[in-house]
Design an enzyme around this catalytic site. Structure first.
Site, PDB file in Angstrom:
ATOM      1  N   ASP A 113      38.931  35.661  39.870  1.00 36.06           N
ATOM      2  CA  ASP A 113      38.343  36.686  39.984  1.00 36.06           C
ATOM      3  C   ASP A 113      38.038  37.262  38.231  1.00 36.06           C
ATOM      4  OD1 ASP A 113      39.854  36.211  42.176  1.00 36.06           O
ATOM      5  OD2 ASP A 113      40.647  38.630  42.122  1.00 36.06           O
ATOM      6  N   LYS A 177      34.625  42.889  44.370  1.00 33.69           N
ATOM      7  CA  LYS A 177      36.200  43.762  43.346  1.00 33.69           C
ATOM      8  C   LYS A 177      36.136  44.897  42.870  1.00 33.69           C
ATOM      9  CE  LYS A 177      40.359  41.879  41.931  1.00 33.69           C
ATOM     10  NZ  LYS A 177      41.483  40.823  41.617  1.00 33.69           N
ATOM     11  N   LYS A 206      36.209  42.776  48.426  1.00 34.18           N
ATOM     12  CA  LYS A 206      37.905  42.983  47.847  1.00 34.18           C
ATOM     13  C   LYS A 206      38.164  44.300  47.560  1.00 34.18           C
ATOM     14  CE  LYS A 206      42.094  41.145  45.217  1.00 34.18           C
ATOM     15  NZ  LYS A 206      42.370  39.694  44.152  1.00 34.18           N
TER      16      LYS A 206
END
Lengths: 257, 257
Positions: A113, A177, A206
């Site tokens: 991430d 995300k 996400k």
């Protein structure tokens, strides 16, 4: 170094409330069980991994220093190791991010991430933003790992969120995300909806930051998220079990008539 | 790559209120003029550098992505480039921190503010904490740069602050520093006093986080700090000029009698 196989839904699968809320294991399978506090101890990380193994979460999300420990603790389970790159500010530069990513992949991370370069974005240097994501994605994909690009939506306008999603998509990210959880605000349904509308069905979304209940999770899924980052995963599963049991006894009661 | 020469007081010089508050330039010379917001744009970084050149601050403190731009903007001035390593969480691991440090030094950083490994500290792995600092300090010193170790005091007990100071001193850090500015609280006079009492006169103490006025700065100096990290440097210098002028006119008035 082996990367754990993913039994989670493919990142491009859009989940729906109807599909997942009958079954706690399918909710667990979209949760990144997260502990990114800088002062988390080794025992807290190991407890996180034990919980994730039992619950069959998609991954544990930990800081890079803990990747090897998490890999060892998760050996034999289906849970992947997720870690964070350039986190949480995103402005440490491409070469530092690449080295962080390479080390994390070497130690067993299966999902990265990364925080997009907010400074470059705000300066109009979109090629730098895209180039960083592209380089990390190329490296990760060559090692069988996924890349999620953290936009940090709380610092962005709607136009900047749209632009960031496009840059991430062009650079072959697997997910966009919402948030690091370390900025002024976390995920909102409106931002998740916008992100899903830009990336379409072929890239994951996400939602993360401030998701602390089953109701929060449901809101994010309904807005278009197909992965949830939260440190409240165990609480959410307990809430879900309670809801499923209540529903079953309601059904039994109705069937009695 | 040239590192700017330091005209700031040597890091081991303990400054006193009497020595510096008569002269705005001696206050400026202990301030790291700081902009670490992730969404700071290039123009904001360049403005920071222009301000620092005019005011003759000790350094500008910027994220690694901006080191090269700051170096270019500060060419010919006495202001150093300070950047942050493993920032702000400190748990990205030694090899990632080393790479970040190496790249920053290559690009012209003269001071590295690294975050200690809080996860290792909380796990009792003190050798890891000390080892990370020692490796970065060795690298930095070989390139003529200083290392400040950010303890993140808001997450530590008094005993842990004491221990962290000892580990940093053993690892040949040049400064211990209170805070990242990204945690629950910043510098306090009590913590600065404790840190100074542990490291003695031979290591610097940098107070940072929440220092927004001349009064705050004075409190930190009086508690034992000899470097101040703040994003309010320009405001503090304006306050100081006002105070100096008021003092001068008071003196003239008294001399008139």
């Amino acid at each position: 170094m082996n990367v754990q196989p993913a039994l989670v839904p493919p990142h491009s699968t859009i989940v729906t409330s109807e599909e997942i809320f009958d079954d706690p294991t399918s909710v667990a399978a979209i949760i990144d069980h997260t502990l990114l506090k800088p002062d988390a101890s080794r025992s807290a990380i190991l407890e996180l991994c034990a919980e994730a193994t039992d619950a069959r979460f998609a991954s544990v999300c930990v800081n890079p220093f803990w990747v090897a420990a998490a890999r060892d603790a998760l050996a034999g389970s289906t849970v992947r190791v997720c870690t964070v790159i350039g986190f949480p500010l995103g402005v440490n530069g491409l070469r530092a991010k690449l080295r962080e990513a390479e080390l994390a992949l070497d130690e067993g991370a299966g999902e990265l991430d990364m925080v997009q370069n907010l400074g470059a974005l705000k300066s109009g240097d979109f090629g730098i933003v895209r180039g960083e994501i592209g380089a990390i994605a190329e490296l990760a994909h060559s090692r069988g790992a996924l890349v999620k690009v953290i936009l940090e939506t709380s610092l962005l306008s709607q136009e900047e969120i749209t632009l960031s999603c496009r840059l991430a998509a062009e650079a072959h990210a697997d997910f966009v995300k919402t948030s690091t959880g370390f900025s002024s605000a976390g995920a909102t349904a409106d931002n998740v909806r916008l992100m899903r509308s830009v990336v379409g069905p072929s890239i994951g979304v996400k939602a993360s930051g401030g998701i602390r209940s089953l109701a929060d999770l449901r809101t994010m899924i309904e807005a278009g998220a197909n992965r949830i980052g939260t440190s409240s995963g165990m609480k959410i599963l307990r809430e879900l079990s309670t809801a499923v049991r209540a529903n079953e006894s309601r059904q039994e009661h109705m069937n009695g008539y």
